[in-house]
Design a protein around this motif. Structure first.
Motif, PDB file in Angstrom:
ATOM      1  N   ARG A  42      44.678  42.487  27.242  1.00 28.56           N
ATOM      2  CA  ARG A  42      44.951  43.820  27.782  1.00 28.56           C
ATOM      3  C   ARG A  42      43.981  44.105  28.940  1.00 28.56           C
ATOM      4  O   ARG A  42      42.771  44.011  28.779  1.00 28.56           O
ATOM      5  CB  ARG A  42      44.796  44.874  26.691  1.00 28.56           C
ATOM      6  CG  ARG A  42      45.191  46.293  27.134  1.00 28.56           C
ATOM      7  CD  ARG A  42      44.951  47.301  26.039  1.00 28.56           C
ATOM      8  NE  ARG A  42      45.812  47.085  24.877  1.00 28.56           N
ATOM      9  CZ  ARG A  42      47.008  47.651  24.715  1.00 28.56           C
ATOM     10  NH1 ARG A  42      47.477  48.473  25.636  1.00 28.56           N
ATOM     11  NH2 ARG A  42      47.715  47.398  23.621  1.00 28.56           N
ATOM     12  N   GLY A  43      44.546  44.419  30.115  1.00 25.93           N
ATOM     13  CA  GLY A  43      43.724  44.691  31.291  1.00 25.93           C
ATOM     14  C   GLY A  43      43.288  43.459  32.063  1.00 25.93           C
ATOM     15  O   GLY A  43      42.660  43.587  33.115  1.00 25.93           O
ATOM     16  N   LEU A  44      43.589  42.259  31.579  1.00 22.65           N
ATOM     17  CA  LEU A  44      43.220  41.030  32.278  1.00 22.65           C
ATOM     18  C   LEU A  44      43.828  41.025  33.675  1.00 22.65           C
ATOM     19  O   LEU A  44      44.976  41.430  33.863  1.00 22.65           O
ATOM     20  CB  LEU A  44      43.716  39.821  31.483  1.00 22.65           C
ATOM     21  CG  LEU A  44      43.339  38.432  32.009  1.00 22.65           C
ATOM     22  CD1 LEU A  44      41.843  38.196  31.894  1.00 22.65           C
ATOM     23  CD2 LEU A  44      44.125  37.362  31.245  1.00 22.65           C
ATOM     24  N   ALA A  45      43.084  40.547  34.675  1.00 26.21           N
ATOM     25  CA  ALA A  45      43.547  40.590  36.061  1.00 26.21           C
ATOM     26  C   ALA A  45      43.394  39.236  36.737  1.00 26.21           C
ATOM     27  O   ALA A  45      42.513  38.445  36.394  1.00 26.21           O
ATOM     28  CB  ALA A  45      42.789  41.650  36.855  1.00 26.21           C
ATOM     29  N   ARG A  46      44.262  38.997  37.707  1.00 25.95           N
ATOM     30  CA  ARG A  46      44.183  37.858  38.618  1.00 25.95           C
ATOM     31  C   ARG A  46      44.578  38.369  39.995  1.00 25.95           C
ATOM     32  O   ARG A  46      45.719  38.781  40.200  1.00 25.95           O
ATOM     33  CB  ARG A  46      45.119  36.724  38.192  1.00 25.95           C
ATOM     34  CG  ARG A  46      44.677  35.941  36.980  1.00 25.95           C
ATOM     35  CD  ARG A  46      43.459  35.068  37.296  1.00 25.95           C
ATOM     36  NE  ARG A  46      43.077  34.252  36.150  1.00 25.95           N
ATOM     37  CZ  ARG A  46      42.295  34.666  35.159  1.00 25.95           C
ATOM     38  NH1 ARG A  46      41.818  35.909  35.173  1.00 25.95           N
ATOM     39  NH2 ARG A  46      41.988  33.857  34.163  1.00 25.95           N
ATOM     40  N   GLY A  47      43.660  38.370  40.937  1.00 26.22           N
ATOM     41  CA  GLY A  47      43.982  38.917  42.247  1.00 26.22           C
ATOM     42  C   GLY A  47      44.440  40.362  42.113  1.00 26.22           C
ATOM     43  O   GLY A  47      43.785  41.188  41.480  1.00 26.22           O
ATOM     44  N   GLY A  48      45.592  40.663  42.683  1.00 27.17           N
ATOM     45  CA  GLY A  48      46.132  42.012  42.602  1.00 27.17           C
ATOM     46  C   GLY A  48      47.058  42.239  41.427  1.00 27.17           C
ATOM     47  O   GLY A  48      47.733  43.270  41.354  1.00 27.17           O
ATOM     48  N   ALA A  49      47.102  41.304  40.492  1.00 24.18           N
ATOM     49  CA  ALA A  49      47.966  41.427  39.314  1.00 24.18           C
ATOM     50  C   ALA A  49      47.125  41.742  38.085  1.00 24.18           C
ATOM     51  O   ALA A  49      45.997  41.274  37.950  1.00 24.18           O
ATOM     52  CB  ALA A  49      48.747  40.137  39.081  1.00 24.18           C
ATOM     53  N   GLN A  50      47.695  42.529  37.185  1.00 28.66           N
ATOM     54  CA  GLN A  50      46.961  42.929  35.992  1.00 28.66           C
ATOM     55  C   GLN A  50      47.914  43.089  34.813  1.00 28.66           C
ATOM     56  O   GLN A  50      49.068  43.504  34.970  1.00 28.66           O
ATOM     57  CB  GLN A  50      46.245  44.260  36.233  1.00 28.66           C
ATOM     58  CG  GLN A  50      45.361  44.714  35.072  1.00 28.66           C
ATOM     59  CD  GLN A  50      44.662  46.030  35.381  1.00 28.66           C
ATOM     60  OE1 GLN A  50      45.233  46.897  36.018  1.00 28.66           O
ATOM     61  NE2 GLN A  50      43.415  46.157  34.946  1.00 28.66           N
ATOM     62  N   VAL A  51      47.419  42.750  33.621  1.00 30.49           N
ATOM     63  CA  VAL A  51      48.128  43.084  32.388  1.00 30.49           C
ATOM     64  C   VAL A  51      47.961  44.582  32.157  1.00 30.49           C
ATOM     65  O   VAL A  51      46.837  45.095  32.176  1.00 30.49           O
ATOM     66  CB  VAL A  51      47.570  42.292  31.185  1.00 30.49           C
ATOM     67  CG1 VAL A  51      48.283  42.714  29.898  1.00 30.49           C
ATOM     68  CG2 VAL A  51      47.716  40.793  31.413  1.00 30.49           C
ATOM     69  N   SER A  52      49.045  45.277  31.960  1.00 25.94           N
ATOM     70  CA  SER A  52      48.990  46.731  31.845  1.00 25.94           C
ATOM     71  C   SER A  52      48.095  47.168  30.684  1.00 25.94           C
ATOM     72  O   SER A  52      48.164  46.612  29.590  1.00 25.94           O
ATOM     73  CB  SER A  52      50.405  47.292  31.644  1.00 25.94           C
ATOM     74  OG  SER A  52      50.367  48.662  31.311  1.00 25.94           O
TER      75      SER A  52
ATOM     76  N   ASP B  57      49.751  35.385  42.150  1.00 22.08           N
ATOM     77  CA  ASP B  57      48.840  36.137  41.286  1.00 22.08           C
ATOM     78  C   ASP B  57      49.531  36.517  39.976  1.00 22.08           C
ATOM     79  O   ASP B  57      48.975  36.365  38.885  1.00 22.08           O
ATOM     80  CB  ASP B  57      48.388  37.436  41.968  1.00 22.08           C
ATOM     81  CG  ASP B  57      47.434  37.213  43.123  1.00 22.08           C
ATOM     82  OD1 ASP B  57      46.798  36.145  43.186  1.00 22.08           O
ATOM     83  OD2 ASP B  57      47.327  38.123  43.970  1.00 22.08           O
ATOM     84  N   ILE B  58      50.738  37.043  40.101  1.00 22.27           N
ATOM     85  CA  ILE B  58      51.464  37.542  38.924  1.00 22.27           C
ATOM     86  C   ILE B  58      51.845  36.395  37.996  1.00 22.27           C
ATOM     87  O   ILE B  58      51.641  36.464  36.782  1.00 22.27           O
ATOM     88  CB  ILE B  58      52.710  38.326  39.364  1.00 22.27           C
ATOM     89  CG1 ILE B  58      52.295  39.555  40.184  1.00 22.27           C
ATOM     90  CG2 ILE B  58      53.540  38.744  38.151  1.00 22.27           C
ATOM     91  CD1 ILE B  58      53.447  40.241  40.878  1.00 22.27           C
ATOM     92  N   GLU B  59      52.380  35.321  38.576  1.00 25.29           N
ATOM     93  CA  GLU B  59      52.813  34.198  37.742  1.00 25.29           C
ATOM     94  C   GLU B  59      51.627  33.500  37.093  1.00 25.29           C
ATOM     95  O   GLU B  59      51.682  33.130  35.907  1.00 25.29           O
ATOM     96  CB  GLU B  59      53.630  33.212  38.569  1.00 25.29           C
ATOM     97  CG  GLU B  59      54.273  32.133  37.716  1.00 25.29           C
ATOM     98  CD  GLU B  59      55.295  31.298  38.461  1.00 25.29           C
ATOM     99  OE1 GLU B  59      55.980  30.499  37.805  1.00 25.29           O
ATOM    100  OE2 GLU B  59      55.399  31.431  39.709  1.00 25.29           O
ATOM    101  N   GLU B  60      50.539  33.316  37.843  1.00 25.10           N
ATOM    102  CA  GLU B  60      49.348  32.671  37.276  1.00 25.10           C
ATOM    103  C   GLU B  60      48.735  33.525  36.172  1.00 25.10           C
ATOM    104  O   GLU B  60      48.243  32.998  35.168  1.00 25.10           O
ATOM    105  CB  GLU B  60      48.329  32.397  38.375  1.00 25.10           C
ATOM    106  CG  GLU B  60      48.759  31.288  39.327  1.00 25.10           C
ATOM    107  CD  GLU B  60      47.890  31.202  40.563  1.00 25.10           C
ATOM    108  OE1 GLU B  60      46.846  31.901  40.609  1.00 25.10           O
ATOM    109  OE2 GLU B  60      48.246  30.453  41.493  1.00 25.10           O
ATOM    110  N   LEU B  61      48.763  34.833  36.343  1.00 20.47           N
ATOM    111  CA  LEU B  61      48.276  35.717  35.283  1.00 20.47           C
ATOM    112  C   LEU B  61      49.130  35.559  34.033  1.00 20.47           C
ATOM    113  O   LEU B  61      48.604  35.457  32.915  1.00 20.47           O
ATOM    114  CB  LEU B  61      48.287  37.168  35.754  1.00 20.47           C
ATOM    115  CG  LEU B  61      47.886  38.222  34.713  1.00 20.47           C
ATOM    116  CD1 LEU B  61      46.470  37.979  34.198  1.00 20.47           C
ATOM    117  CD2 LEU B  61      48.023  39.630  35.298  1.00 20.47           C
TER     118      LEU B  61
END
Length: 311
Positions: free
Chosen positions: A248-258, A275-279
């Motif tokens: 929860r809240g984990l981020a990669r670049g401009g992507a984040q788990v809500s 960013d989104i796919e790697e996250l």
């Protein structure tokens, strides 16, 4: 990144085409994540006949990808080679039929189907108020929410295959299962017929309001997101597995788990598709490591990575 322009050659092969062909058309504005590269060719058919005409004359070696409203989709940063088909105005009709039935075009948003049913006093379709996306995607993935699924209400659907031939499919032809249909991948849905039941408009609208309130209270629907990221494993909830893995809240670049609902990934601003796919893949790795369960993507991912990016 841009692709070789195929539009002149395609137009020459199809002198009677009425739909629109656009070369290297950006796809990011057509997706809810607002990320991704261009379509080599974006084709918007005028109607079902135009779609069949186009596909029958399209060279076999050119790949075809279909996109809908872009709500459950990641377009990779390198874009999509070949032709991307997007249904629009010619597939947006809604007709109320006898026996509490609705016949709708595949480009109709799910929420519009729910509203049309309510206005006609047709119950049983209000669950579509809680599903982002359009009817074509709902057919392809057996979309469902709030105790309803597409398989419960579909009578039949029309579709055009890669050779331009028209098919009429019964509910049984779909081979529906959880978030899946077994229909051939090359079929492009054009219209569908749904069965409802008698209801009172006020009651149906009240149910839709309850669904809306529940979504707003529990899901980040006002963010740049793609909806539920992972399918629920049998007997499990994906969000609980993600939460238990500490994501929860984990981020990669401009992507984040809500933070609100951790089965949603969001573009916080400036995210790339990578960013989104790697996250998402990192979340899958952590869940697998902690629980032994492999989460399956619910979001569809299409296209190629940007040059130099990790596939």
């Amino acid at each position: 990144m841009s692709f070789p322009d195929l539009t002149a050659d395609l137009a020459a092969r199809m002198p009677e085409l009425r739909g629109r062909l656009l070369a290297n058309q950006p796809l990011a504005p057509l997706t809810w994540f607002r990320v991704g590269g261009p379509a080599q060719v974006l084709y918007t058919p005028a109607d079902e006949d135009d779609l069949g005409y186009f596909l029958a004359r399209l060279p076999e070696e050119i790949p075809v990808t279909v996109v809908g409203l872009g709500s459950n989709l990641i377009v990779r940063d390198g874009g999509v080679a070949g032709v991307v088909v997007r249904l629009a105005r010619g597939f947006s009709d809604i007709e109320v039929e006898e026996g509490h039935r609705l016949r709708v075009g595949a480009a109709v948003p799910d929420v519009k189907l729910a509203r049309a049913a309510a206005d006609a006093g047709i119950a049983g379709l209000a669950f579509y108020r809680g599903i982002p996306g359009g009817i074509g995607g709902a057919l392809r993935m057996n979309a469902g929410a709030h105790h309803g699924e597409t398989k419960d209400r579909l009578i039949e659907a029309r579709a055009v295959d890669r050779q331009g031939r028209l098919h009429v499919l019964s509910n049984a032809d779909f081979g529906f299962s959880y978030r899946h249909s077994g229909v051939a991948a090359d079929l492009i849905f054009t219209r569908a017929l749904f069965q409802g039941e008698p209801g009172e408009t006020a009651d149906i609208l009240a149910e839709m309001d309850r669904i809306t309130a529940a979504r707003e209270a529990s899901q980040p629907i006002r963010e740049k997101t793609g909806g539920s990221t992972f399918k629920n494993p049998p007997g499990q909830k994906a969000w609980q597995l993600v939460d238990a893995a500490g994501c929860r809240g984990l981020a990669r670049g401009g992507a984040q788990v809500s933070q609100m609902h951790c089965n949603f990934l969001i573009n916080t601003g400036g995210a790339t598709a990578a960013d989104i796919e790697e996250l998402g893949e990192e979340v899958r790795r952590r869940v697998k490591s902690g629980s032994g369960i492999t989460l399956e993507w619910e979001i569809k991912r299409i296209g190629v990575p940007a040059p130099g990016a990790t596939p």
